[in-house]
Scaffold this motif. Structure first.
Motif, PDB file in Angstrom:
ATOM      1  N   ARG A  94       0.825  -1.207   0.000  1.00 36.53           N
ATOM      2  CA  ARG A  94       0.000   0.000   0.000  1.00 36.53           C
ATOM      3  C   ARG A  94       0.860   1.257   0.000  1.00 36.53           C
ATOM      4  O   ARG A  94       0.569   2.241  -0.697  1.00 36.53           O
ATOM      5  N   GLU A 109       2.532   1.803  -3.446  1.00 38.22           N
ATOM      6  CA  GLU A 109       1.529   2.306  -4.396  1.00 38.22           C
ATOM      7  C   GLU A 109       1.246   3.783  -4.151  1.00 38.22           C
ATOM      8  O   GLU A 109       1.067   4.553  -5.104  1.00 38.22           O
ATOM      9  N   ARG A 110       1.221   4.177  -2.895  1.00 34.72           N
ATOM     10  CA  ARG A 110       0.991   5.597  -2.597  1.00 34.72           C
ATOM     11  C   ARG A 110       2.142   6.460  -3.101  1.00 34.72           C
ATOM     12  O   ARG A 110       1.927   7.535  -3.667  1.00 34.72           O
ATOM     13  N   ALA A 158       4.181   5.837  -5.598  1.00 35.35           N
ATOM     14  CA  ALA A 158       4.107   5.910  -7.060  1.00 35.35           C
ATOM     15  C   ALA A 158       3.021   6.892  -7.499  1.00 35.35           C
ATOM     16  O   ALA A 158       3.211   7.682  -8.437  1.00 35.35           O
ATOM     17  N   LYS A 159       1.895   6.867  -6.807  1.00 37.41           N
ATOM     18  CA  LYS A 159       0.803   7.777  -7.131  1.00 37.41           C
ATOM     19  C   LYS A 159       1.198   9.228  -6.873  1.00 37.41           C
ATOM     20  O   LYS A 159       0.890  10.123  -7.681  1.00 37.41           O
ATOM     21  N   GLU A 160       1.881   9.478  -5.755  1.00 34.69           N
ATOM     22  CA  GLU A 160       2.297  10.843  -5.429  1.00 34.69           C
ATOM     23  C   GLU A 160       3.295  11.375  -6.457  1.00 34.69           C
ATOM     24  O   GLU A 160       3.215  12.534  -6.871  1.00 34.69           O
ATOM     25  N   ARG A 167       3.564  10.481  -9.586  1.00 31.69           N
ATOM     26  CA  ARG A 167       2.846  10.754 -10.839  1.00 31.69           C
ATOM     27  C   ARG A 167       2.118  12.084 -10.752  1.00 31.69           C
ATOM     28  O   ARG A 167       2.102  12.860 -11.712  1.00 31.69           O
ATOM     29  N   ALA A 168       1.539  12.357  -9.581  1.00 33.76           N
ATOM     30  CA  ALA A 168       0.813  13.616  -9.408  1.00 33.76           C
ATOM     31  C   ALA A 168       1.754  14.812  -9.387  1.00 33.76           C
ATOM     32  O   ALA A 168       1.342  15.941  -9.689  1.00 33.76           O
TER      33      ALA A 168
END
Length: 334
Positions: A104, A107-108, A110-112, A114-115
Motif C-alpha cells: 500500500r 503504491e501511494r 508511485a501515485k504521489e 505521478r501527481a
C-alpha cells in the motif's frame, strides 16, 4: 470496551510477587481501537474465546468482521496494525512491516510521484519527505532493516524516473548531476536526491536506526493522573526519529530552543500510526527547527560542537533581522 477481557476469559494472578500477570492457562487479549488479537494456547481455546466474544458483542449491536477474523497458528503469522507477527522455526518471534502495508505504501509513493510531474524539486521534497519519514518512523521499532533497504532502492527508481520525465531532452549525466549529490554532510553518499538551490534533500530509509520498543509496565495507563511521572519519564527516553546529530543537540539542550527557551518538539505521546508520524514531521517542518551556529562574544575560540545549537526558525529570523538606525529615513532614489 469494559468487560471485553472478562468475556474472553482473561484471568490474572491476584497474589504473590507475580500479581497482575496473566495466568499460565489464560488467553491474552490485545486491543487497539476496534482491532483486537487474542493469543490462545490451542485452537480449541481460540474457538471458545471467539464464541464468547461474539455472544458478548451481539447485544451491543456489534459483530466480528468475518473477512478479517481468522484463527491461525502463530507459526503461520498474522497481521495486526500494519505489522506481521510470526514465530519462526528457530524459536524467534519476529515482528516486521506487513506485506499489505508495504504494498500500500509503495503504491501511494508511485501515485504521489505521478501527481508531482511538472512540479519543481522543492514541491516534490515538501510532499514526499514527510510521507516517507512518517512511514519509516512508525516501523523503526521492529525488524525493518531489509524493508528499509528495499524501500531506498524503490525511492531511487521513483526519483530518477521523475527527474527524467521533468527533463526529457537532457542527458542522463546532467540529470543525475542536477538532482543527486552528497547533500548530507555526515554521510559519504553522493546519490542523495535533493535540491541544490536550498540544500534540502530526501533522507534515505536505510539510514534509519532500529530502536526497539520498550514495553509498558503492567497496569500503566496514560489516563491515570497518578502515573503522569512515569509517562513523562518514558517520553523523555524515546528518541525522536531524527538524524543522530540533531538528536545529540536536542539532548544537550534538554529539548529547548537556546534563544527563547521553549520546547523544540512537542511533549505529547508519540504518534501511533504512519499518518500520525507524517503529521508530526509536517509540524516539525512548519516549526522549522534548524542548526544555528551561535558565536557568543565570550566564546569565539570555542569548539564548533560547543557553539552549535538548535533553534526555532522564527527565533533565528528575528535574531538576524537587519535593524534600522533610529531617526533615519529610507528614501527611494531614481
Amino acid at each position: 470496551m469494559v468487560g471485553l477481557e472478562d468475556a474472553a476469559g482473561v484471568r490474572y494472578l491476584t497474589t504473590g510477587v507475580d500479581a497482575g500477570d496473566v495466568r499460565r492457562d489464560s488467553p491474552v487479549l490485545i486491543r487497539y481501537a476496534d482491532d483486537l488479537v487474542v493469543c490462545c494456547h490451542s485452537r480449541q481455546q481460540a474457538e471458545q474465546v471467539r464464541a464468547r466474544l461474539a455472544g458478548w458483542l451481539e447485544p451491543r449491536g456489534l459483530a466480528f468482521n468475518e473477512a478479517k477474523t481468522r484463527i491461525v497458528p502463530v507459526t503461520e503469522g498474522f497481521d495486526f496494525l500494519g505489522f506481521n507477527l510470526r514465530l519462526y522455526p528457530n524459536g524467534k518471534l519476529l515482528i516486521k512491516p506487513g506485506a499489505t502495508a508495504i504494498k500500500r505504501f509503495r503504491e501511494r509513493l508511485a501515485k504521489e510521484f505521478r501527481a508531482l510531474r511538472g512540479a519543481n524539486i522543492a514541491a516534490v521534497l515538501a510532499k514526499i519527505v514527510p510521507i516517507t519519514r512518517g512511514w519509516v518512523a512508525y516501523y523503526r521499532t521492529v525488524v525493518s532493516s531489509r524493508v528499509f533497504r528495499a524501500l531506498t532502492d524503490y525511492l531511487w527508481k521513483l526519483t530518477y524516473k521523475w527527474a527524467c520525465w521533468s527533463h526529457p531532452n537532457k542527458p542522463k549525466r546532467w540529470i543525475t548531476g542536477r538532482y543527486f549529490g552528497k547533500f548530507n554532510k555526515f554521510r559519504n553518499d553522493r546519490w542523495v536526491f535533493g535540491d541544490r538551490d536550498t540544500g534540502a534533500y530526501l533522507p534515505k530509509p536505510s539510514w534509519t536506526d532500529i530502536v526497539r520498543h520498550i514495553l509498558v509496565k503492567s497496569g500503566a495507563s496514560p489516563d491515570d493522573p497518578a502515573q503522569a511521572g512515569y509517562w513523562a519519564q518514558r517520553r523523555r527516553k524515546v528518541k525522536p526519529p531524527l538524524d543522530s546529530y540533531t538528536v545529540r543537540l536536542l539532548s544537550r539542550q534538554d529539548g529547548r530552543c537556546s534563544l527563547c527557551g521553549e520546547n523544540l518538539l512537542t511533549r505529547d505521546q508519540p504518534p501511533q500510526s504512519p499518518e500520525g508520524w507524517e503529521r508530526w514531521f509536517l509540524q516539525v517542518t512548519r516549526q522549522a527547527i534548524k542548526a544555528d551556529y551561535l558565536v557568543h562574544h565570550d566564546t569565539l575560540s570555542a569548539a564548533r560542537s560547543n557553539r552549535t545549537h538548535l533553534v526555532h526558525d522564527t527565533c533565528h529570523r528575528s535574531r538576524n533581522q537587519p535593524r534600522t538606525a533610529r531617526n533615519t529615513v529610507m528614501q527611494q532614489t531614481n
